[in-house]
Write a protein that holds these residues in place. Sequence first.
Motif, PDB file in Angstrom:
ATOM      1  N   THR A  60       0.830  -1.209   0.000  1.00 53.97           N
ATOM      2  CA  THR A  60       0.000   0.000   0.000  1.00 53.97           C
ATOM      3  C   THR A  60       0.863   1.257   0.000  1.00 53.97           C
ATOM      4  OG1 THR A  60      -1.736  -1.190   1.184  1.00 53.97           O
ATOM      5  CG2 THR A  60      -1.845   1.204   1.222  1.00 53.97           C
ATOM      6  N   GLY A  61       1.881   1.281   0.834  1.00 58.09           N
ATOM      7  CA  GLY A  61       2.758   2.439   0.909  1.00 58.09           C
ATOM      8  C   GLY A  61       3.513   2.689  -0.385  1.00 58.09           C
ATOM      9  N   ALA A  94      -0.533  12.283  -1.642  1.00 49.32           N
ATOM     10  CA  ALA A  94      -0.086  10.897  -1.803  1.00 49.32           C
ATOM     11  C   ALA A  94       1.252  10.665  -1.112  1.00 49.32           C
ATOM     12  CB  ALA A  94      -0.003  10.534  -3.287  1.00 49.32           C
ATOM     13  N   GLY A  95       2.134  11.662  -1.140  1.00 53.97           N
ATOM     14  CA  GLY A  95       3.423  11.540  -0.463  1.00 53.97           C
ATOM     15  C   GLY A  95       3.265  11.385   1.039  1.00 53.97           C
ATOM     16  N   HIS A  96       2.394  12.187   1.630  1.00 51.95           N
ATOM     17  CA  HIS A  96       2.135  12.063   3.069  1.00 51.95           C
ATOM     18  C   HIS A  96       1.498  10.718   3.398  1.00 51.95           C
ATOM     19  CE1 HIS A  96       3.408  15.858   4.824  1.00 51.95           C
ATOM     20  NE2 HIS A  96       2.923  16.482   3.766  1.00 51.95           N
ATOM     21  N   GLN A  97       0.603  10.240   2.526  1.00 50.62           N
ATOM     22  CA  GLN A  97      -0.001   8.925   2.745  1.00 50.62           C
ATOM     23  C   GLN A  97       1.061   7.839   2.703  1.00 50.62           C
ATOM     24  OE1 GLN A  97      -2.867   9.158  -0.452  1.00 50.62           O
ATOM     25  NE2 GLN A  97      -4.563   9.548   0.964  1.00 50.62           N
ATOM     26  N   ALA A  98       1.971   7.939   1.745  1.00 49.72           N
ATOM     27  CA  ALA A  98       3.043   6.944   1.628  1.00 49.72           C
ATOM     28  C   ALA A  98       3.897   6.910   2.886  1.00 49.72           C
ATOM     29  CB  ALA A  98       3.912   7.251   0.398  1.00 49.72           C
ATOM     30  N   VAL A  99       4.294   8.076   3.368  1.00 48.32           N
ATOM     31  CA  VAL A  99       5.131   8.136   4.569  1.00 48.32           C
ATOM     32  C   VAL A  99       4.375   7.590   5.778  1.00 48.32           C
ATOM     33  CG1 VAL A  99       6.286   9.696   6.174  1.00 48.32           C
ATOM     34  CG2 VAL A  99       6.573  10.017   3.728  1.00 48.32           C
ATOM     35  N   ALA A 100       3.102   7.938   5.891  1.00 45.33           N
ATOM     36  CA  ALA A 100       2.313   7.467   7.034  1.00 45.33           C
ATOM     37  C   ALA A 100       2.232   5.948   7.061  1.00 45.33           C
ATOM     38  CB  ALA A 100       0.912   8.071   6.987  1.00 45.33           C
ATOM     39  N   VAL A 101       2.047   5.347   5.899  1.00 42.16           N
ATOM     40  CA  VAL A 101       1.931   3.885   5.827  1.00 42.16           C
ATOM     41  C   VAL A 101       3.292   3.217   6.005  1.00 42.16           C
ATOM     42  CG1 VAL A 101       1.310   1.950   4.320  1.00 42.16           C
ATOM     43  CG2 VAL A 101      -0.164   3.962   4.421  1.00 42.16           C
ATOM     44  N   LEU A 102       4.331   3.812   5.436  1.00 40.03           N
ATOM     45  CA  LEU A 102       5.651   3.174   5.425  1.00 40.03           C
ATOM     46  C   LEU A 102       6.532   3.521   6.614  1.00 40.03           C
ATOM     47  CD1 LEU A 102       6.468   3.566   1.619  1.00 40.03           C
ATOM     48  CD2 LEU A 102       5.754   1.487   2.823  1.00 40.03           C
ATOM     49  N   ALA A 103       6.052   4.333   7.519  1.00 40.20           N
ATOM     50  CA  ALA A 103       6.884   4.790   8.652  1.00 40.20           C
ATOM     51  C   ALA A 103       7.456   3.641   9.465  1.00 40.20           C
ATOM     52  CB  ALA A 103       6.079   5.724   9.546  1.00 40.20           C
ATOM     53  N   ASP A 104       6.723   2.544   9.588  1.00 37.32           N
ATOM     54  CA  ASP A 104       7.188   1.414  10.400  1.00 37.32           C
ATOM     55  C   ASP A 104       7.692   0.243   9.564  1.00 37.32           C
ATOM     56  OD1 ASP A 104       6.579   2.720  12.801  1.00 37.32           O
ATOM     57  OD2 ASP A 104       4.483   2.107  12.657  1.00 37.32           O
ATOM     58  N   VAL A 105       7.844   0.451   8.253  1.00 36.59           N
ATOM     59  CA  VAL A 105       8.338  -0.604   7.375  1.00 36.59           C
ATOM     60  C   VAL A 105       9.829  -0.390   7.174  1.00 36.59           C
ATOM     61  CG1 VAL A 105       8.171  -1.634   5.075  1.00 36.59           C
ATOM     62  CG2 VAL A 105       6.108  -0.785   6.207  1.00 36.59           C
ATOM     63  N   THR A 106      10.632  -1.387   7.501  1.00 37.24           N
ATOM     64  CA  THR A 106      12.079  -1.280   7.305  1.00 37.24           C
ATOM     65  C   THR A 106      12.460  -2.080   6.070  1.00 37.24           C
ATOM     66  OG1 THR A 106      12.410  -3.103   8.845  1.00 37.24           O
ATOM     67  CG2 THR A 106      12.624  -0.896   9.728  1.00 37.24           C
ATOM     68  N   ILE A 141      14.861  -1.502   2.225  1.00 45.67           N
ATOM     69  CA  ILE A 141      15.614  -0.694   1.261  1.00 45.67           C
ATOM     70  C   ILE A 141      14.698  -0.296   0.109  1.00 45.67           C
ATOM     71  CG2 ILE A 141      17.532  -0.726  -0.385  1.00 45.67           C
ATOM     72  CD1 ILE A 141      18.458  -0.567   2.499  1.00 45.67           C
ATOM     73  N   ARG A 142      13.829  -1.202  -0.284  1.00 52.17           N
ATOM     74  CA  ARG A 142      12.916  -0.939  -1.404  1.00 52.17           C
ATOM     75  C   ARG A 142      11.976   0.228  -1.090  1.00 52.17           C
ATOM     76  NH1 ARG A 142       8.456  -5.121  -3.762  1.00 52.17           N
ATOM     77  NH2 ARG A 142       7.888  -3.898  -5.578  1.00 52.17           N
ATOM     78  N   THR A 143      11.394   0.225   0.101  1.00 49.27           N
ATOM     79  CA  THR A 143      10.485   1.324   0.439  1.00 49.27           C
ATOM     80  C   THR A 143      11.250   2.642   0.557  1.00 49.27           C
ATOM     81  OG1 THR A 143      10.607   0.832   2.809  1.00 49.27           O
ATOM     82  CG2 THR A 143       8.808  -0.167   1.577  1.00 49.27           C
ATOM     83  N   ALA A 144      12.457   2.587   1.095  1.00 56.07           N
ATOM     84  CA  ALA A 144      13.280   3.795   1.180  1.00 56.07           C
ATOM     85  C   ALA A 144      13.566   4.342  -0.219  1.00 56.07           C
ATOM     86  CB  ALA A 144      14.574   3.504   1.923  1.00 56.07           C
ATOM     87  N   SER A 145      13.770   3.454  -1.169  1.00 54.27           N
ATOM     88  CA  SER A 145      14.022   3.871  -2.544  1.00 54.27           C
ATOM     89  C   SER A 145      12.804   4.575  -3.154  1.00 54.27           C
ATOM     90  CB  SER A 145      14.413   2.654  -3.385  1.00 54.27           C
ATOM     91  OG  SER A 145      14.552   3.017  -4.734  1.00 54.27           O
ATOM     92  N   TYR A 146      11.632   4.012  -2.932  1.00 56.86           N
ATOM     93  CA  TYR A 146      10.413   4.631  -3.461  1.00 56.86           C
ATOM     94  C   TYR A 146      10.165   5.995  -2.816  1.00 56.86           C
ATOM     95  CZ  TYR A 146       8.864   0.721  -6.332  1.00 56.86           C
ATOM     96  OH  TYR A 146       8.756  -0.232  -7.315  1.00 56.86           O
ATOM     97  N   LEU A 147      10.407   6.099  -1.508  1.00 56.41           N
ATOM     98  CA  LEU A 147      10.253   7.396  -0.854  1.00 56.41           C
ATOM     99  C   LEU A 147      11.305   8.381  -1.350  1.00 56.41           C
ATOM    100  CD1 LEU A 147       9.372   6.339   2.808  1.00 56.41           C
ATOM    101  CD2 LEU A 147       7.849   7.370   1.093  1.00 56.41           C
ATOM    102  N   GLY A 148      12.491   7.890  -1.645  1.00 57.73           N
ATOM    103  CA  GLY A 148      13.522   8.744  -2.226  1.00 57.73           C
ATOM    104  C   GLY A 148      13.099   9.294  -3.580  1.00 57.73           C
ATOM    105  N   ASP A 149      12.390   8.472  -4.362  1.00 49.85           N
ATOM    106  CA  ASP A 149      11.866   8.946  -5.646  1.00 49.85           C
ATOM    107  C   ASP A 149      10.879  10.091  -5.444  1.00 49.85           C
ATOM    108  OD1 ASP A 149      13.374   6.998  -6.936  1.00 49.85           O
ATOM    109  OD2 ASP A 149      11.681   5.636  -7.220  1.00 49.85           O
ATOM    110  N   VAL A 150      10.041   9.979  -4.402  1.00 53.39           N
ATOM    111  CA  VAL A 150       9.095  11.057  -4.096  1.00 53.39           C
ATOM    112  C   VAL A 150       9.870  12.325  -3.747  1.00 53.39           C
ATOM    113  CG1 VAL A 150       7.258  11.847  -2.544  1.00 53.39           C
ATOM    114  CG2 VAL A 150       7.284   9.461  -3.314  1.00 53.39           C
ATOM    115  N   ALA A 151      10.863  12.207  -2.879  1.00 54.26           N
ATOM    116  CA  ALA A 151      11.661  13.370  -2.485  1.00 54.26           C
ATOM    117  C   ALA A 151      12.335  14.011  -3.693  1.00 54.26           C
ATOM    118  CB  ALA A 151      12.697  12.976  -1.437  1.00 54.26           C
TER     119      ALA A 151
END
Length: 100
Positions: free
Chosen positions: A22-23, A45-57, A59-69
């Motif tokens: 989901t994140g 959508a960026g805030h939703q992604a961070v809210a969902v992924l905040a507790d997910v550790t 590398i893949r999720t960090a990469s997707y959030l990096g794309d948003v940034a």
Amino acid sequence: MQSLAWAERAAALPSDRFARATGIRHAVAATTHLQARDLDHGLVAGHQAVAVLADVTSIRTASYLGDVANALTPWQREPEVRNLIGIISRTTATSTAATA
């Protein structure tokens, strides 16, 4: 856009059971909106992604959030954009440190 349709399907998934999927879909939606120069929807959508992924550790999720940034950089002088970039930086730092 196909990526937005894919992201909309994530709304049906319970984020407590499918947090990573989901994140990531929210992150893809954010990046897609931002690449289309739609800052308002990209921020939501960026805030939703961070809210969902905040507790997910992951590398893949960090990469997707990096794309948003990275997609936010054209608006980096806007306070709400700086805020989201900061949240993403803290979230990804925690996520990548936990996987190291």
